[in-house]
Design a protein around this motif. Structure first.
Motif, PDB file in Angstrom:
ATOM      1  N   ASP A 109     -27.420  -9.945   7.039  1.00 20.93           N
ATOM      2  CA  ASP A 109     -27.220  -8.962   5.837  1.00 20.93           C
ATOM      3  C   ASP A 109     -27.546 -10.401   5.334  1.00 20.93           C
ATOM      4  O   ASP A 109     -28.195 -10.667   3.770  1.00 20.93           O
ATOM      5  CB  ASP A 109     -25.688  -8.383   5.548  1.00 20.93           C
ATOM      6  N   ARG A 110     -27.281 -11.232   5.784  1.00 16.16           N
ATOM      7  CA  ARG A 110     -27.942 -12.781   4.820  1.00 16.16           C
ATOM      8  C   ARG A 110     -28.944 -13.166   5.111  1.00 16.16           C
ATOM      9  O   ARG A 110     -29.757 -13.380   3.445  1.00 16.16           O
ATOM     10  CB  ARG A 110     -26.917 -13.954   5.186  1.00 16.16           C
ATOM     11  N   ALA A 111     -30.005 -12.528   5.589  1.00 14.45           N
ATOM     12  CA  ALA A 111     -30.872 -12.812   5.129  1.00 14.45           C
ATOM     13  C   ALA A 111     -31.316 -11.953   4.256  1.00 14.45           C
ATOM     14  O   ALA A 111     -32.137 -11.978   3.131  1.00 14.45           O
ATOM     15  CB  ALA A 111     -31.809 -12.697   6.236  1.00 14.45           C
ATOM     16  N   GLY A 112     -30.668 -10.335   4.424  1.00 11.35           N
ATOM     17  CA  GLY A 112     -31.552  -9.547   2.982  1.00 11.35           C
ATOM     18  C   GLY A 112     -30.623  -9.995   1.584  1.00 11.35           C
ATOM     19  O   GLY A 112     -31.571 -10.092   0.717  1.00 11.35           O
ATOM     20  N   ALA A 113     -29.614 -11.120   1.307  1.00  5.69           N
ATOM     21  CA  ALA A 113     -29.510 -11.562   0.513  1.00  5.69           C
ATOM     22  C   ALA A 113     -30.016 -12.743  -0.304  1.00  5.69           C
ATOM     23  O   ALA A 113     -30.291 -12.811  -1.222  1.00  5.69           O
ATOM     24  CB  ALA A 113     -28.393 -12.119   0.722  1.00  5.69           C
ATOM     25  N   ALA A 114     -30.628 -13.037   0.857  1.00  6.15           N
ATOM     26  CA  ALA A 114     -31.773 -14.574   0.617  1.00  6.15           C
ATOM     27  C   ALA A 114     -32.828 -13.935  -0.073  1.00  6.15           C
ATOM     28  O   ALA A 114     -33.604 -14.169  -1.260  1.00  6.15           O
ATOM     29  CB  ALA A 114     -31.364 -15.224   1.922  1.00  6.15           C
ATOM     30  N   LEU A 115     -33.140 -12.954   0.190  1.00 10.07           N
ATOM     31  CA  LEU A 115     -34.803 -12.454  -0.065  1.00 10.07           C
ATOM     32  C   LEU A 115     -34.262 -11.933  -1.567  1.00 10.07           C
ATOM     33  O   LEU A 115     -35.356 -12.083  -2.282  1.00 10.07           O
ATOM     34  CB  LEU A 115     -35.522 -11.313   0.413  1.00 10.07           C
ATOM     35  N   GLY A 116     -33.383 -11.215  -2.128  1.00  8.68           N
ATOM     36  CA  GLY A 116     -32.674 -11.354  -2.993  1.00  8.68           C
ATOM     37  C   GLY A 116     -32.981 -12.441  -4.415  1.00  8.68           C
ATOM     38  O   GLY A 116     -33.103 -11.987  -5.205  1.00  8.68           O
ATOM     39  N   ALA A 117     -32.377 -13.706  -3.818  1.00  7.86           N
ATOM     40  CA  ALA A 117     -32.708 -14.934  -3.949  1.00  7.86           C
ATOM     41  C   ALA A 117     -33.359 -15.167  -4.581  1.00  7.86           C
ATOM     42  O   ALA A 117     -33.871 -15.802  -5.704  1.00  7.86           O
ATOM     43  CB  ALA A 117     -31.604 -16.113  -3.318  1.00  7.86           C
ATOM     44  N   VAL A 118     -34.509 -15.069  -3.066  1.00  9.72           N
ATOM     45  CA  VAL A 118     -35.970 -14.754  -4.248  1.00  9.72           C
ATOM     46  C   VAL A 118     -36.258 -14.068  -5.428  1.00  9.72           C
ATOM     47  O   VAL A 118     -37.480 -14.711  -6.443  1.00  9.72           O
ATOM     48  CB  VAL A 118     -37.071 -15.248  -3.085  1.00  9.72           C
TER      49      VAL A 118
END
Length: 192
Positions: free
Chosen positions: A63-72
Motif C-alpha cells: 500500500d505504501r508503494a501505491g501511495a508513493a506513486l500517488g505522491a508522484v
C-alpha cells in the motif's frame, strides 16, 4: 505459461521505462519542482524494489508503494509550467506517470494470475494416468519397461514443475527481476 512469464517481465521493463521518462522530463523543470518530482519517483522506486518485490513473492502488494506513486502525481500537480518547453515536458511526464500506473496495475495483476483449479486437476490427473498406464502396460522386457517408465515420469514431472513455476512469475527461484528499476535514469536512486 512462458508467454505469461515473458509478459510479466516485459511489463516490469515498461513500468521502469515510464518512470525513467518522468525523471528525464523533469530535467526541463525549475530546480524546486524537479527535485520534488525526482524525489517522489525515487521513493516509489525504492518502495517497489525494497518492499513490494518481497511482498509479491507472497502474492501481496505494498500500500505504501501505491501511495508513493500517488505522491508522484501530487508532485506534478504542484508545478505549473510556464514556458512552451516546460509545458511539453510536463505533459510527457504526466503521460509517463499514467503509463507507469497502468503497468503497475498489470504487474500486480500478474501476482494472482494462476492456472485454474480445473486445469491443474487435468494436468496432474493426466500425469497420473500416463504414468499409471505405462506401469500397467508392459513391453515384455522388465528393464526396458522400467527405463521407459522412469524416463516418461521424469519428463512429465519436469513439465509439471515448470508449469507451476511459470504460473507465479514473481516467486520462486525462476522469477521476474526488479533489475529494470535499477537502470537508466533510475540508477541514481541506488548510488551511495
Amino acid at each position: 505459461m512462458w508467454e505469461g512469464y515473458n509478459a510479466a517481465d516485459d511489463n516490469v521493463a515498461r513500468e521502469a521505462t515510464a518512470l525513467s521518462q518522468v525523471v528525464r522530463s523533469a530535467d526541463a523543470f525549475p530546480p524546486e519542482p524537479r527535485l520534488r518530482v525526482v524525489r517522489a519517483v525515487g521513493e516509489y522506486v525504492h518502495l517497489v524494489t525494497d518492499e513490494e518485490w518481497a511482498l509479491m513473492r507472497e502474492g501481496e502488494s505494498s500500500d505504501r508503494a501505491g501511495a508513493a506513486l500517488g505522491a508522484v502525481y501530487s508532485a506534478l500537480q504542484q508545478y505549473e509550467p510556464i514556458t512552451e518547453t516546460q509545458k511539453v515536458f510536463y505533459q510527457h511526464a504526466v503521460t509517463s506517470v499514467n503509463e507507469a500506473l497502468a503497468n503497475r496495475r498489470t504487474r500486480l495483476g500478474h501476482i494472482d494470475a494462476s492456472i485454474s483449479g480445473e486445469l491443474q486437476f487435468m494436468m496432474y490427473s493426466g500425469f497420473v494416468m500416463i504414468v499409471g498406464f505405462m506401469a500397467v502396460v508392459g513391453s515384455g522386457r522388465q528393464r526396458t519397461q522400467s527405463a521407459l517408465l522412469v524416463g516418461v515420469t521424469a519428463v512429465l514431472a519436469f513439465n509439471l514443475v515448470l508449469a507451476t513455476t511459470l504460473d507465479y512469475p514473481f516467486s520462486g527461484d525462476v522469477s521476474v527481476s526488479s533489475e529494470p528499476f535499477h537502470l537508466g535514469s533510475l540508477e541514481q536512486f541506488y548510488r551511495p
